[in-house]
Write a protein that holds these residues in place. Sequence first.
Motif, PDB file in Angstrom:
ATOM      1  N   ILE A 240      -3.257   0.459  -3.562  1.00 56.30           N
ATOM      2  CA  ILE A 240      -2.812  -0.921  -3.334  1.00 56.30           C
ATOM      3  C   ILE A 240      -2.265  -1.499  -4.636  1.00 56.30           C
ATOM      4  O   ILE A 240      -2.891  -1.362  -5.686  1.00 56.30           O
ATOM      5  CB  ILE A 240      -3.964  -1.802  -2.851  1.00 56.30           C
TER       6      ILE A 240
ATOM      7  N   ILE B  16       0.858  -1.172   0.000  1.00 53.05           N
ATOM      8  CA  ILE B  16       0.000   0.000   0.000  1.00 53.05           C
ATOM      9  C   ILE B  16       0.897   1.225   0.000  1.00 53.05           C
ATOM     10  O   ILE B  16       1.785   1.348   0.842  1.00 53.05           O
ATOM     11  CB  ILE B  16      -0.928   0.022   1.227  1.00 53.05           C
TER      12      ILE B  16
ATOM     13  N   CYS C 213     -10.045  -1.602   1.933  1.00 53.12           N
ATOM     14  CA  CYS C 213      -9.205  -2.801   1.896  1.00 53.12           C
ATOM     15  C   CYS C 213      -9.457  -3.674   3.129  1.00 53.12           C
ATOM     16  O   CYS C 213      -9.640  -4.887   3.018  1.00 53.12           O
ATOM     17  CB  CYS C 213      -7.733  -2.430   1.792  1.00 53.12           C
TER      18      CYS C 213
END
Length: 63
Positions: free
Chosen positions: A59, A5, A16
């Motif tokens: 991400i 990340i 997430c």
Amino acid sequence: MRISIDSGVCIGSGMCALTAPDVFTQDDDGFGTVLPGKEDGAGNPLVKEAVRGCPVQAITAGE
């Protein structure tokens, strides 16, 4: 699959951690982070969904 990340891009939406809580969490400041030992994704099928669901594309998951 290597997961990371970008903390400079993450806005702390928490998508997430909601999508793949076995792999992601939020730090004390509310930003997404990969749980220790889960950086390889461990074959979790929800990781790709978390990557797609990140509103700022913070991400990355790849080899």
